[in-house]
Design a protein around this motif. Structure first.
Motif, PDB file in Angstrom:
ATOM      1  N   GLU A 212     -56.761  43.892  96.363  1.00  0.00           N
ATOM      2  CA  GLU A 212     -55.101  43.725  96.232  1.00  0.00           C
ATOM      3  C   GLU A 212     -54.847  42.960  95.467  1.00  0.00           C
ATOM      4  O   GLU A 212     -53.550  41.946  94.935  1.00  0.00           O
ATOM      5  N   VAL A 213     -54.669  41.819  96.704  1.00  0.00           N
ATOM      6  CA  VAL A 213     -53.923  39.923  96.595  1.00  0.00           C
ATOM      7  C   VAL A 213     -54.705  40.126  95.422  1.00  0.00           C
ATOM      8  O   VAL A 213     -53.688  39.016  95.061  1.00  0.00           O
TER       9      VAL A 213
ATOM     10  N   GLU B  81     -48.477  30.848  97.487  1.00  0.00           N
ATOM     11  CA  GLU B  81     -47.640  32.266  97.656  1.00  0.00           C
ATOM     12  C   GLU B  81     -48.353  33.498  98.678  1.00  0.00           C
ATOM     13  O   GLU B  81     -47.779  33.926 100.404  1.00  0.00           O
TER      14      GLU B  81
ATOM     15  N   ARG C 271     -42.783  37.713 101.269  1.00  0.00           N
ATOM     16  CA  ARG C 271     -41.941  38.555 102.213  1.00  0.00           C
ATOM     17  C   ARG C 271     -43.486  39.541 102.199  1.00  0.00           C
ATOM     18  O   ARG C 271     -43.335  40.023 103.809  1.00  0.00           O
ATOM     19  N   ALA C 272     -44.070  40.381 101.905  1.00  0.00           N
ATOM     20  CA  ALA C 272     -44.894  41.604 101.855  1.00  0.00           C
ATOM     21  C   ALA C 272     -45.496  41.424 102.941  1.00  0.00           C
ATOM     22  O   ALA C 272     -45.665  42.241 103.700  1.00  0.00           O
ATOM     23  N   ILE C 273     -46.388  39.950 101.929  1.00  0.00           N
ATOM     24  CA  ILE C 273     -47.562  39.751 103.480  1.00  0.00           C
ATOM     25  C   ILE C 273     -47.215  39.320 103.952  1.00  0.00           C
ATOM     26  O   ILE C 273     -47.881  39.950 105.762  1.00  0.00           O
TER      27      ILE C 273
ATOM     28  N   THR D 161     -59.861  45.136 101.197  1.00  0.00           N
ATOM     29  CA  THR D 161     -58.391  44.927 100.557  1.00  0.00           C
ATOM     30  C   THR D 161     -57.899  43.543  99.814  1.00  0.00           C
ATOM     31  O   THR D 161     -56.981  43.751  99.458  1.00  0.00           O
TER      32      THR D 161
ATOM     33  N   VAL E   1     -49.405  36.725  92.230  1.00  0.00           N
ATOM     34  CA  VAL E   1     -49.396  35.968  93.442  1.00  0.00           C
ATOM     35  C   VAL E   1     -50.195  34.454  93.167  1.00  0.00           C
ATOM     36  O   VAL E   1     -51.319  34.717  93.469  1.00  0.00           O
ATOM     37  N   SER E   2     -49.250  33.368  93.560  1.00  0.00           N
ATOM     38  CA  SER E   2     -49.592  32.072  93.154  1.00  0.00           C
ATOM     39  C   SER E   2     -50.536  31.915  94.411  1.00  0.00           C
ATOM     40  O   SER E   2     -50.435  32.050  95.486  1.00  0.00           O
TER      41      SER E   2
ATOM     42  N   PHE F 274     -45.590  48.304 100.798  1.00  0.00           N
ATOM     43  CA  PHE F 274     -46.581  46.991 100.498  1.00  0.00           C
ATOM     44  C   PHE F 274     -46.867  46.061  99.065  1.00  0.00           C
ATOM     45  O   PHE F 274     -46.685  45.768  98.501  1.00  0.00           O
TER      46      PHE F 274
ATOM     47  N   ASN G 250     -42.851  33.628  93.997  1.00  0.00           N
ATOM     48  CA  ASN G 250     -42.671  35.377  94.044  1.00  0.00           C
ATOM     49  C   ASN G 250     -42.420  35.688  95.629  1.00  0.00           C
ATOM     50  O   ASN G 250     -43.444  36.427  95.973  1.00  0.00           O
TER      51      ASN G 250
ATOM     52  N   GLY H  69     -44.305  45.294  96.769  1.00  0.00           N
ATOM     53  CA  GLY H  69     -44.171  43.889  96.968  1.00  0.00           C
ATOM     54  C   GLY H  69     -44.649  43.557  96.946  1.00  0.00           C
ATOM     55  O   GLY H  69     -44.537  41.614  95.920  1.00  0.00           O
ATOM     56  N   LEU H  70     -45.754  43.539  96.418  1.00  0.00           N
ATOM     57  CA  LEU H  70     -46.863  42.128  96.155  1.00  0.00           C
ATOM     58  C   LEU H  70     -46.918  41.843  95.066  1.00  0.00           C
ATOM     59  O   LEU H  70     -47.239  41.174  94.960  1.00  0.00           O
ATOM     60  N   PHE H  71     -47.096  43.185  94.207  1.00  0.00           N
ATOM     61  CA  PHE H  71     -46.489  42.688  92.260  1.00  0.00           C
ATOM     62  C   PHE H  71     -45.217  42.807  92.201  1.00  0.00           C
ATOM     63  O   PHE H  71     -45.407  42.736  90.825  1.00  0.00           O
TER      64      PHE H  71
ATOM     65  N   PHE I 270     -50.868  34.222  84.619  1.00  0.00           N
ATOM     66  CA  PHE I 270     -51.304  35.197  85.544  1.00  0.00           C
ATOM     67  C   PHE I 270     -50.405  35.925  85.411  1.00  0.00           C
ATOM     68  O   PHE I 270     -50.500  37.032  85.782  1.00  0.00           O
TER      69      PHE I 270
ATOM     70  N   TYR J  73     -40.695  38.717  96.880  1.00  0.00           N
ATOM     71  CA  TYR J  73     -40.922  39.566  96.881  1.00  0.00           C
ATOM     72  C   TYR J  73     -42.615  40.237  97.792  1.00  0.00           C
ATOM     73  O   TYR J  73     -43.526  40.428  98.973  1.00  0.00           O
ATOM     74  N   ALA J  74     -43.500  39.371  96.542  1.00  0.00           N
ATOM     75  CA  ALA J  74     -45.249  39.057  97.644  1.00  0.00           C
ATOM     76  C   ALA J  74     -44.597  38.384  99.049  1.00  0.00           C
ATOM     77  O   ALA J  74     -45.546  38.861  99.855  1.00  0.00           O
TER      78      ALA J  74
ATOM     79  N   PHE K 228     -46.097  42.327 106.416  1.00  0.00           N
ATOM     80  CA  PHE K 228     -47.149  43.175 106.729  1.00  0.00           C
ATOM     81  C   PHE K 228     -47.653  42.676 107.755  1.00  0.00           C
ATOM     82  O   PHE K 228     -48.533  43.658 109.192  1.00  0.00           O
TER      83      PHE K 228
ATOM     84  N   ALA L 111     -52.992  40.617  92.243  1.00  0.00           N
ATOM     85  CA  ALA L 111     -51.733  40.509  92.580  1.00  0.00           C
ATOM     86  C   ALA L 111     -51.186  39.231  91.283  1.00  0.00           C
ATOM     87  O   ALA L 111     -51.516  38.186  91.258  1.00  0.00           O
TER      88      ALA L 111
END
Lengths: 277, 316
Positions: free
Chosen positions: A115-116, A125, A31-33, A112, A121-122, B101, A26, B104-106, B73, A28-29, A36, A119
């Motif tokens: 959210e991670v 990631e 990159r987002a983390i 928070t 995300v593995s 954010f 993933n 992107g996370l999703f 998942f 995008y994830a 951030f 999501a």
């Protein structure tokens, strides 16, 4: 009867079947983390970057220019230049740990992290995002410190590619270590305990300011227990071509520590230790 | 209506030994608003936590639109948006940055037009450049909803969405939830405000002590378990119910009860709203025969809150 691996959210099962069912990362994830975390760093750039640069500059002023000028060469290297790799490594270790541990601890502390965890995300990631950002910050700091050192001391880098390799590898390894500390810590005090009480003393005793060959024979053997000796020795070799231990051994020790950190992180995500009840 | 979320025999026992969920099975229909009611500690948040991946289940299976939340998942979680009960926000981030954010996370590419739509929908557009720490509690709640909607989920979990928000914001949120449902999003909410569930939910589930004790269409639940009451304010107080009044008046009515209250000034007759023989006419006739006058009367229907409280009493 339900098997343990079949129960909902069980990461053991998820981890095993991930590759078959989900394929690519993933990105995008990640990159987002990553962005951030980098944005957080740039937002507090003065305290994040300026502070270690100033303190390292003070080391150069005191040990390099003031005391160093009265000391002889070590292994044919002027003392002011000799301490550069050790000082960079000292900052690299502490900053990698502090950036990564803080990066993952803050979402845990503020809540928070939900959210991670929720999501798609593995573990890989999540670690790539957080530890990758922490390692990037440390490498940038290391390079800034090297540039700053040039203002005080003249030095050459004998093996620049190896130097960069050691820098990046050490930053990644200790960012992973910091990530583990951030997961383990359940208060701000614990976040500081290992960097302050263990890592900094090991860095000081690991040859940042001297060659372990200068120690009596017995203490040379004791010093070899300190893993930081191998990091500094290898890094110093990339600058001056001289080392306390062989370069291959230095690389092997970094690789070993990296493997241990990765193993612990895999275990953390499989069991949900301190992140997923 | 097809099932979008299937929960089978779900159980959760925490490391402390506390059994938070006991063999819970539940199907959520695509496009419905489902309200999960229960007292504190009933297991609502644990149930949501397992479905969303925040908590590891101990037994059972959960599928989101056919995707097992353990085996698949990524596909399962990508369909879910979560607004947790706690106001957990990145205090130093701006509204815009934190919402982007989340998208992107999703695993979704940038779509600033969508983020703008969400922020406008939640009246956050003017606050997009503000740091979250400067916002009021209600605004922070909106930001959390915006984050949950950033990746265009098909299922939205709202865990106590109205906790600590004022009446105006609550009504705004109800309107937004209805619009989302109209757009095809399935909504699962937990709430302590029974009127919220009564007004919004298509179906209601009641969880108590980790067990799902009831799942029913809201309208059917109100019909099946709802009671009506006739309250008669007497002209002169009675020391006690006249002998045989209840038996004579209510012989044709099912499940009717008659009690004397308010120091003998009030007669309260509770009856089944579904029965044809309510017993009211017989009661009034018998009162007239006994020369018991009343100065006023009031008819009322039990609310979902009454039903909820009665259910919990039954399962206590």
């Amino acid at each position: 009867m339900t098997r343990e691996a079949d129960v909902p959210g069980n990461p053991r099962k998820a981890g095993r079947e991930r590759a078959a069912t989900t394929g690519a990362l993933n990105l995008y994830a990640i990159r987002a983390i990553y962005l951030f975390e980098m944005a957080r760093w740039f937002r507090t750039f003065m305290q994040s970057a300026a502070s270690p640069v100033i303190s390292t500059s003070l080391y150069f002023v005191v040990f390099g220019a003031a005391i160093g000028s009265r000391m002889g060469e070590i292994d044919g290297v002027p003392y002011g230049a000799f301490i550069i790799p050790g000082l960079v490594m000292l900052t690299l270790l502490t900053q990698s740990i502090s950036n990564a541990s803080f990066g993952i601890y803050m979402p845990k502390w503020s809540g928070t992290i939900y959210e991670v965890l929720s999501a798609p995300v593995s573990a890989t990631e999540v670690v790539m995002g957080y530890a990758g950002a922490a390692a990037t910050k440390s490498v940038l700091l290391g390079l800034i410190i090297l540039a700053t050192a040039r203002l005080f001391v003249a030095y050459e880098i004998a093996h620049p590619v190896w130097m960069l390799g050691f820098l990046v590898l050490t930053a990644i390894t200790f960012s992973l270590f910091g990530f583990i500390i951030g997961i383990w810590a359940d208060n701000f005090e614990k976040l500081q305990v290992i960097p302050l009480m263990i890592v900094t003393p090991l860095a000081f005793l690991g040859g940042s300011f001297y060659s372990i060959n200068m120690l009596p024979a017995f203490w040379q053997k004791v010093a070899l227990i300190n893993p930081v000796v191998y990091l500094i020795s290898g890094f110093r070799w990339s600058f001056f071509g001289v080392a306390d231990v062989s370069v291959g051994l230095s690389l092997a020790m970094i690789g070993l520590f990296l493997a241990i950190c990765l193993g612990v992180i895999v275990w953390i995500f499989r069991t949900g230790y301190r992140i997923r009840p | 209506m097809s099932v979008i979320l299937s929960i089978q025999n779900l159980g959760k026992t925490y490391a402390s030994g506390f059994e938070a969920l006991k063999d819970v099975s539940l199907d959520i229909r695509r496009g419905e608003i489902f309200a999960l009611l229960g007292p504190n500690g009933a297991g609502k948040t644990t149930l949501i936590g397992i479905v969303c991946g925040i908590v590891n289940g101990s037994a059972g299976r959960v599928c989101v639109d056919g995707h097992d939340i353990a085996r698949d998942f990524r596909a399962a979680r990508a369909k879910i948006g979560l607004v947790p009960q706690e106001l957990s926000t990145d205090a130093f981030e701006t509204v815009w940055a934190t919402t982007r954010f989340s998208r992107g996370l999703f695993g979704k590419p940038h779509n600033d037009a969508h983020i703008e739509r969400v922020l406008r929908e939640l009246s956050l557009w003017d606050k997009r450049g503000d740091k979250i720490m400067t916002l009021s509690g209600g605004m922070k709640r909106r930001v959390m909803i915006a984050k949950a909607l950033a990746h265009e989920p098909e299922i939205l979990f709202l865990d106590e969405p109205s906790a600590g928000v004022d009446v105006a914001l609550r009504r705004d949120m109800w309107a937004m939830v209805r619009r989302l449902r109209d757009a095809g999003v399935t909504i699962i909410l937990t709430t302590h405000y029974i009127e919220e569930a009564e007004e919004m939910a298509d179906r209601i589930g009641v969880i108590h002590g980790g067990k799902l004790i009831l799942v029913e269409d809201t309208a059917v639940l109100m019909q099946k378990l709802g009671k009506k009451q006739l309250t008669l304010h007497l002209q002169h107080p009675l020391a006690q119910l006249p002998a045989g009044l209840a038996r004579d008046a209510l012989q044709d009515a099912r499940d009717g009860t008659l009690v004397l209250a308010d120091d003998g000034n009030t007669l309260i007759y509770t009856y089944d709203s579904q029965t044809e023989q309510t017993g009211i006419a017989a009661l009034l006739r018998r009162l007239a025969e006994l020369n018991i006058d009343f100065k006023g009367l009031r008819s009322s229907e039990s609310s979902l809150e009454d039903i909820f409280v009665n259910l919990l009493k039954e399962h206590a």
